[in-house]
Design an enzyme around this catalytic site. Sequence first.
Site, PDB file in Angstrom:
ATOM      1  N   ARG A 177       0.573 -48.686 -15.502  1.00 40.50           N
ATOM      2  CA  ARG A 177       0.631 -49.795 -14.536  1.00 40.50           C
ATOM      3  C   ARG A 177      -0.106 -50.987 -15.124  1.00 40.50           C
ATOM      4  NH1 ARG A 177      -1.410 -45.445 -12.002  1.00 40.50           N
ATOM      5  NH2 ARG A 177      -0.130 -44.350 -10.472  1.00 40.50           N
ATOM      6  N   GLU A 193      13.146 -45.896  -7.053  1.00 38.97           N
ATOM      7  CA  GLU A 193      12.173 -45.617  -6.007  1.00 38.97           C
ATOM      8  C   GLU A 193      12.615 -46.134  -4.650  1.00 38.97           C
ATOM      9  OE1 GLU A 193       8.454 -47.583  -6.970  1.00 38.97           O
ATOM     10  OE2 GLU A 193       9.513 -49.116  -8.108  1.00 38.97           O
ATOM     11  N   ARG A 231      -3.641  -1.454  -6.265  1.00 33.12           N
ATOM     12  CA  ARG A 231      -2.851  -2.684  -6.190  1.00 33.12           C
ATOM     13  C   ARG A 231      -3.281  -3.572  -7.340  1.00 33.12           C
ATOM     14  NH1 ARG A 231      -5.929  -4.384  -0.761  1.00 33.12           N
ATOM     15  NH2 ARG A 231      -7.976  -4.665  -1.672  1.00 33.12           N
ATOM     16  N   GLY A 252      10.225 -42.917  -9.138  1.00 31.92           N
ATOM     17  CA  GLY A 252       8.916 -43.193  -8.546  1.00 31.92           C
ATOM     18  C   GLY A 252       8.880 -42.507  -7.197  1.00 31.92           C
ATOM     19  N   THR A 253       8.515 -41.238  -7.221  1.00 29.54           N
ATOM     20  CA  THR A 253       8.706 -40.444  -6.002  1.00 29.54           C
ATOM     21  C   THR A 253       7.683 -40.745  -4.911  1.00 29.54           C
ATOM     22  OG1 THR A 253       7.527 -38.648  -7.115  1.00 29.54           O
ATOM     23  CG2 THR A 253       9.929 -38.528  -7.087  1.00 29.54           C
ATOM     24  N   ASN A 254       6.594 -41.461  -5.238  1.00 27.86           N
ATOM     25  CA  ASN A 254       5.694 -41.878  -4.147  1.00 27.86           C
ATOM     26  C   ASN A 254       6.411 -42.874  -3.244  1.00 27.86           C
ATOM     27  OD1 ASN A 254       3.754 -40.324  -5.323  1.00 27.86           O
ATOM     28  ND2 ASN A 254       2.589 -42.026  -6.172  1.00 27.86           N
ATOM     29  N   ASP A 255       6.900 -43.953  -3.859  1.00 25.91           N
ATOM     30  CA  ASP A 255       7.617 -44.946  -3.051  1.00 25.91           C
ATOM     31  C   ASP A 255       8.929 -44.389  -2.512  1.00 25.91           C
ATOM     32  OD1 ASP A 255       6.117 -47.225  -2.623  1.00 25.91           O
ATOM     33  OD2 ASP A 255       6.472 -47.979  -4.651  1.00 25.91           O
ATOM     34  N   ARG A 262       5.080 -50.350 -17.068  1.00 26.89           N
ATOM     35  CA  ARG A 262       5.767 -50.920 -15.896  1.00 26.89           C
ATOM     36  C   ARG A 262       5.297 -52.353 -15.678  1.00 26.89           C
ATOM     37  NH1 ARG A 262       4.598 -48.577 -10.101  1.00 26.89           N
ATOM     38  NH2 ARG A 262       2.652 -49.706 -10.422  1.00 26.89           N
ATOM     39  N   SER A 295      13.059 -43.722 -14.295  1.00 26.78           N
ATOM     40  CA  SER A 295      11.857 -42.973 -13.941  1.00 26.78           C
ATOM     41  C   SER A 295      11.781 -42.951 -12.419  1.00 26.78           C
ATOM     42  CB  SER A 295      10.617 -43.630 -14.545  1.00 26.78           C
ATOM     43  OG  SER A 295       9.471 -42.912 -14.153  1.00 26.78           O
ATOM     44  N   MET A 331      -6.227  -6.852   8.221  1.00 22.58           N
ATOM     45  CA  MET A 331      -5.598  -6.047   9.262  1.00 22.58           C
ATOM     46  C   MET A 331      -6.353  -4.741   9.439  1.00 22.58           C
ATOM     47  SD  MET A 331      -1.865  -7.345   8.367  1.00 22.58           S
ATOM     48  CE  MET A 331      -1.201  -5.802   8.814  1.00 22.58           C
ATOM     49  N   TYR A 386      11.506 -35.217 -18.216  1.00 21.94           N
ATOM     50  CA  TYR A 386      10.055 -35.088 -18.295  1.00 21.94           C
ATOM     51  C   TYR A 386       9.420 -35.375 -16.942  1.00 21.94           C
ATOM     52  CZ  TYR A 386       9.877 -40.194 -18.371  1.00 21.94           C
ATOM     53  OH  TYR A 386      10.006 -41.510 -18.035  1.00 21.94           O
ATOM     54  N   HIS A 415     -15.946  -7.785   1.651  1.00 20.46           N
ATOM     55  CA  HIS A 415     -14.857  -8.669   2.086  1.00 20.46           C
ATOM     56  C   HIS A 415     -15.103 -10.096   1.648  1.00 20.46           C
ATOM     57  CE1 HIS A 415     -12.425  -5.911   4.174  1.00 20.46           C
ATOM     58  NE2 HIS A 415     -13.317  -5.586   5.088  1.00 20.46           N
ATOM     59  N   GLY A 429      -8.526  -6.637   4.037  1.00 16.58           N
ATOM     60  CA  GLY A 429      -9.428  -6.677   5.180  1.00 16.58           C
ATOM     61  C   GLY A 429      -8.919  -7.449   6.382  1.00 16.58           C
ATOM     62  N   LYS A 450       0.833  -1.204   0.000  1.00 16.70           N
ATOM     63  CA  LYS A 450       0.000   0.000   0.000  1.00 16.70           C
ATOM     64  C   LYS A 450       0.869   1.256   0.000  1.00 16.70           C
ATOM     65  CE  LYS A 450      -3.716  -0.504   2.514  1.00 16.70           C
ATOM     66  NZ  LYS A 450      -4.278  -0.776   3.841  1.00 16.70           N
ATOM     67  N   ARG A 498      -3.087   3.257   8.619  1.00 16.21           N
ATOM     68  CA  ARG A 498      -3.462   2.069   7.849  1.00 16.21           C
ATOM     69  C   ARG A 498      -2.334   1.065   7.819  1.00 16.21           C
ATOM     70  NH1 ARG A 498      -4.599   4.515   2.037  1.00 16.21           N
ATOM     71  NH2 ARG A 498      -6.047   2.759   1.885  1.00 16.21           N
ATOM     72  N   CYS A 510       7.565 -40.161 -12.230  1.00  9.98           N
ATOM     73  CA  CYS A 510       6.198 -40.628 -12.453  1.00  9.98           C
ATOM     74  C   CYS A 510       5.397 -40.689 -11.165  1.00  9.98           C
ATOM     75  CB  CYS A 510       6.199 -41.979 -13.147  1.00  9.98           C
ATOM     76  SG  CYS A 510       6.968 -43.278 -12.178  1.00  9.98           S
TER      77      CYS A 510
HETATM   78  P1  ADP Z   1      -7.740  -2.274   3.838  1.00 17.46           P
HETATM   79  O1  ADP Z   1      -6.346  -2.720   3.700  1.00 17.46           O
HETATM   80  O2  ADP Z   1      -8.569  -3.140   4.715  1.00 17.46           O
HETATM   81  O3  ADP Z   1      -8.391  -1.972   2.515  1.00 17.46           O
HETATM   82  P2  ADP Z   1      -7.242   0.513   4.116  1.00 17.46           P
HETATM   83  O4  ADP Z   1      -6.019   0.908   4.848  1.00 17.46           O
HETATM   84  O5  ADP Z   1      -7.184   0.558   2.659  1.00 17.46           O
HETATM   85  O6  ADP Z   1      -7.709  -0.898   4.622  1.00 17.46           O
HETATM   86  O7  ADP Z   1      -8.372   1.463   4.642  1.00 17.46           O
HETATM   87  C1  ADP Z   1      -9.720   1.151   4.616  1.00 17.46           C
HETATM   88  C2  ADP Z   1     -10.503   2.294   4.046  1.00 17.46           C
HETATM   89  O8  ADP Z   1     -10.257   3.487   4.732  1.00 17.46           O
HETATM   90  C3  ADP Z   1     -10.156   2.562   2.622  1.00 17.46           C
HETATM   91  O9  ADP Z   1     -11.097   1.936   1.807  1.00 17.46           O
HETATM   92  C4  ADP Z   1     -10.244   4.036   2.454  1.00 17.46           C
HETATM   93  O10 ADP Z   1     -11.416   4.365   1.748  1.00 17.46           O
HETATM   94  C5  ADP Z   1     -10.331   4.587   3.848  1.00 17.46           C
HETATM   95  N1  ADP Z   1      -9.206   5.480   4.038  1.00 17.46           N
HETATM   96  C6  ADP Z   1      -7.929   5.156   4.267  1.00 17.46           C
HETATM   97  N2  ADP Z   1      -7.149   6.235   4.319  1.00 17.46           N
HETATM   98  C7  ADP Z   1      -7.950   7.285   4.131  1.00 17.46           C
HETATM   99  C8  ADP Z   1      -7.738   8.697   4.058  1.00 17.46           C
HETATM  100  N3  ADP Z   1      -6.535   9.218   4.193  1.00 17.46           N
HETATM  101  N4  ADP Z   1      -8.803   9.464   3.823  1.00 17.46           N
HETATM  102  C9  ADP Z   1     -10.015   8.930   3.682  1.00 17.46           C
HETATM  103  N5  ADP Z   1     -10.290   7.641   3.732  1.00 17.46           N
HETATM  104  C10 ADP Z   1      -9.272   6.816   3.954  1.00 17.46           C
HETATM  105 MG    MG Z   2       6.516 -47.886  -6.726  1.00 14.17          MG
HETATM  106 MG    MG Z   3      -7.694  -0.848   1.213  1.00 11.96          MG
END
Ligand code: ADP
Ligand code: MG
Ligand code: MG
Length: 888
Positions: A561, A753, A339, A774-777, A617, A772, A106, A860, A455, A104, A26, A95, A840
């Site tokens: 086989r 094997e 991202r 025979g990585t299971n055995d 085989r 060949s 963290m 192969y 989410h 979502g 981020k 953030r 194999c």
């Molecule tokens: P996550 O990784 O869960 O998406 P974010 O850090 O992106 O969490 O933040 C969650 C939400 O908070 C984002 O969708 C964004 O809209 C809002 N947010 C984050 N920073 C700001 C900011 N500086 N101003 C306004 N909204 C923000």
């Molecule tokens: Mg075998």
């Molecule tokens: Mg986000």
Amino acid sequence: MNDEAAKYLYDMSEGRADMKVLLGGKGANLAEMKRLGIPVPDGFTVSTVACVDTMEAHGRWPDGLWDDITAAVARLEERTGRTLGGEKPLLLSVRSGAVFSMPGMMDTILNLGIGDETVHALASEADNPRFAWDSYRRFLQMYGDVVEGVPPHVYEDELTSLKARRGVAQDTDLSTEDLQELVATFKDVSRRELGRDLPTDPLEQLRGAVDAVFRSWDTPRARVYRKANNIPDDLGTAVNVMQMVFGNRGDTSATGVCFTRNPSTGEHELYGEFLVNAQGEDVVSGIRTPRPLAEMEGVLPEAYAQLRQTMHDLEAHYKDMQDIEFTVEDGTLYLLQTRNGKRTAAAALRVARDMVQEGVLTREEALQRVEPSQLDQLLHPAIDPQHGRSPVTRGLPASPGAAVGELVFDADTAAERGGAGEPVVLVRYETTPDDIHGVIVAQGVLTAHGGMTSHAAVVARGMGKPCVAGASAIRIDTSEKTLTIGDAVYHEGDLLTLDGTTGDVYGEALELVPPQINEDFEAIVSWADDVRRLGVRANADTDEDAAKARELGAEGIGLCRTEHMFMAADRLPAVRRMILAETEDERAAALEQILPMQQEDFEGIFTAMKGLPVTVRLLDPPLHEFLPDLVEQSLLVQRLELTGGDAQELERARVLLGQVKRLHEQNPMLGTRGCRLAMLYPEIPDMQTRAIIRAALAVREREGETVGVEIMIPLVAYASEIKAQREIVERAVADELQAAGASLDVTIGTMIELPRAAIVADQIAEHADFFSFGTNDLTQTGIGISRDDAEGGFLTHYVTDEVIPSNPFESIDQDGVGGLVQIGVDRGRSARPGLKMGVCGEHGGDPESIQFFENAGLDYVSCSPFRVPIARFAAARAVLKGERRADG
Ligand code: ADP
Ligand code: MG
Ligand code: MG
């Protein structure tokens, strides 16, 4: 990165996209956007190094970090002309931002810096008291939850009850006075929960928030997500501190999420959602149902046009589909995140292929945009289109694919039952990141609330899990455990089918059909063929499997086989006669009966594979596998003795019991099997060889073309074994060819094997035309574990408890068993340079193992027919050695 020592803190202007390890995805992308001149609120990033150092010191911050932060705040105050807690207040967002995105998982705190005085300053500056109080209540709620650990429902309950008392449905319907009341209530309930007030000093809040983000790296849900996505636990998170921009400043403000292409299908079309007068999480949490992005054009035309342009620019810059967060404050657009977007498997292929056609990516680059596991997903079933049933309700098609399972209402039950292998469908009002452990093991997810970017939808798409979101017509009662759709009431354990491709929900279990491989799939895999070095063959024992393998692009059979040919009901009497034969003549007579049957089977397979090599085989399992079970046979004899039945029958049963006892072994896996059996009964390899040669000649006669015949001797430990077996096979080949007056190229090789075989591979190579592995055995004998006993027992615990990183039968144990393979390769080729070698075992279809085999220098891999496309693709990836990209 340059070689300057990593710092704890970087101003946004110092960062760049390639600094993800330090700044998190981020932070690095925010800095990159700023560099590109895209409007991003100003700020700074506390690096992952600070988080890692803090974790290592058991939560104590490294010296200097706090000074760095206060200095950075002072610089930010200067740049923005605002002050934290001042009359022209600076409000901050804090953030998390890991190297690999964990949507979502963290925590984020918004509106930090607001308090009893600043709320008034904010209100008069914006000339909008409602907005100021809305921001304040949001801050208390997030800070209490994320930093102080107050259960979030405490605040939600108060909000819900206030709305109920006011008779309104939406947060936005609450008045300024309502929000003021809510702020007071939130303070009260926080005090009640904590026994003290929430801190009011902005710097103290900032310290608490940064620390909470550090800690959020280690929440159970974050750990579960990392485990599911193979993200290391020791990377730590960065913390992004930025100036707030406000999407909740009234009707000319908004917030939203968009993708530059459709992340479900990959289609190049508008995809996104927004909410007027809202703040960040409102869109993704599913609390209010957002509006489709296209509608923004009518509401905020200028910001919309600018957003469309920015989407285009960002995609062109990153050369990949972007997942973007934005906010419009009073008509002005700000980007808050970009991202590389998580996408379904189908979308990944479509985007990769389209971007090659658009000239954005090379084929090699496109191959690196698709994960082998995504091809795997596409090889999974969908609902039978002929089902003819009506859905009971419909929601948003949030993540495609079909799911059939028993209804469960909470993530813990889903985790428990799904973890035990039962198919369950998780049904929730809305999912939160805390449900992740249930989502992982469920067949699919159904929610009543939330949009395509909720989410639940994002997480499900990333995992290839079908999801129907926002099915607003369903009623869920979690305490009664009932799901009501119209007049129908469903209970926990009732069967449901979800179609994440259409959004349809069925109140019954529907039939699934095998997946279809589409043009995108074929294009990508054929590009892989141009890149890969490893050959790809299939393991196939029947003509049907062989045909399937060929259709999926197998370049031959690496393991055919022959035992199932012995097991078939119509063969078993003759096979038993052979085993029970008292004399060589009797045995020869029995084999004479089996030979044409074997030949017929081989003809089927060879016809399907004509023009390609087939490794057959020779018989591998111990003979007693063709006889009745010892205990059952003993009981039969006892019963016949007790009932004094037919004397002849009793006699036959006794003779058979004697044979079963004679052939019984304590440890058949390590007993008289493979070439050991053939050493005792040379008539068997002789017969099998004759059947192979006759079949190959018959197919050539009939089809004008036959297969490359490769005969493989199993379970060789000593060079003398293969030497002896080779003589038997060669003699039979010569005999047959002479009798037919024909010629045919036949190669004779061996399985490697057993550890001893790998170690004396140079001696064995003297007598082998190919190896060949025979990585299971080799895994069983190399590690010294019996698969059948281990997988239901200790091995599962080893994997869950992380004693070992993964199940060695699924992905090769590179250090140990892989080490044996490497020894076998090196020593074998030291005696016979260029000796052809393949694998194999089931590992031949596992992408990580394929990477290992590529590096080990095998020629192969051979895997089950359905994995052939994945192996073709993974073999190309192994050549490109695509390092995992940090994806923002
Ligand atoms: P996550 O990784 O869960 O998406 P974010 O850090 O992106 O969490 O933040 C969650 C939400 O908070 C984002 O969708 C964004 O809209 C809002 N947010 C984050 N920073 C700001 C900011 N500086 N101003 C306004 N909204 C923000
Ligand atoms: Mg075998
Ligand atoms: Mg986000």
